[in-house]
Write a protein that holds these residues in place. Structure first.
Motif, PDB file in Angstrom:
ATOM      1  N   GLN A  95     -28.593 103.064  74.222  1.00  0.00           N
ATOM      2  CA  GLN A  95     -28.002 103.183  72.893  1.00  0.00           C
ATOM      3  C   GLN A  95     -28.879 104.065  72.027  1.00  0.00           C
ATOM      4  O   GLN A  95     -30.112 103.966  72.069  1.00  0.00           O
ATOM      5  N   VAL A 136     -29.229 105.205  67.959  1.00  0.00           N
ATOM      6  CA  VAL A 136     -28.770 104.883  66.610  1.00  0.00           C
ATOM      7  C   VAL A 136     -29.490 105.791  65.625  1.00  0.00           C
ATOM      8  O   VAL A 136     -30.715 105.713  65.481  1.00  0.00           O
ATOM      9  N   GLY A 150     -25.524 109.403  70.042  1.00  0.00           N
ATOM     10  CA  GLY A 150     -25.432 108.447  68.949  1.00  0.00           C
ATOM     11  C   GLY A 150     -24.107 108.589  68.220  1.00  0.00           C
ATOM     12  O   GLY A 150     -23.280 109.442  68.557  1.00  0.00           O
ATOM     13  N   GLN A 151     -23.924 107.775  67.200  1.00  0.00           N
ATOM     14  CA  GLN A 151     -22.658 107.752  66.476  1.00  0.00           C
ATOM     15  C   GLN A 151     -22.610 108.800  65.382  1.00  0.00           C
ATOM     16  O   GLN A 151     -21.538 109.070  64.831  1.00  0.00           O
TER      17      GLN A 151
END
Length: 125
Positions: free
Chosen positions: A3, A5, A116-117
């Protein structure tokens, strides 16, 4: 599972500074080359800066050379993008990306395994 972030985006006036952070969790961080990309409205996602897994190699797109600095702290599993002398044309969503053993100058999106987002950076004139 990996992940990424991102954080640190926001609104800043032209000439100002921001520092983006990308926190990594999952597989061994140190084996991954890291990069920042950005995407402005109506435009393709483009490479901004990259750093090798060791931190010894960095690469920048021409438009940000001398203004942006990419770095990584492998002890904290974090990569940073220090952005100085920001311009309105830097306005975009900024994405962090990780690619297994990729070189610092790798610009092709499909070379990166994880994304990432995104975090919004807006530079006002």
């Amino acid at each position: 599972q990996v992940q990424l972030v991102e954080s640190g985006g926001g609104l800043v006036q032209a000439g100002g500074s921001l520092r983006l952070s990308c926190a990594y969790s999952g597989r061994t961080f140190i084996r991954y080359g890291m990069a920042w990309f950005r995407q402005a409205p109506g435009k393709e996602r483009e490479f901004v800066a990259g750093i090798s897994w060791s931190g010894g190699g960095t690469s920048y797109t021409d438009s940000v050379k001398g203004r942006f600095t990419i770095s990584r702290d492998n002890a904290k599993n974090t990569v940073y993008l220090q952005m100085d002398s920001l311009k309105p044309e830097d306005t975009a969503v900024y994405y962090c990306a990780a690619g297994l053993m990729v070189a610092a100058g790798t610009r092709r999106l499909n070379e990166y395994d994880y994304w990432g987002q995104g975090t919004q950076v807006t530079v006002s004139s």
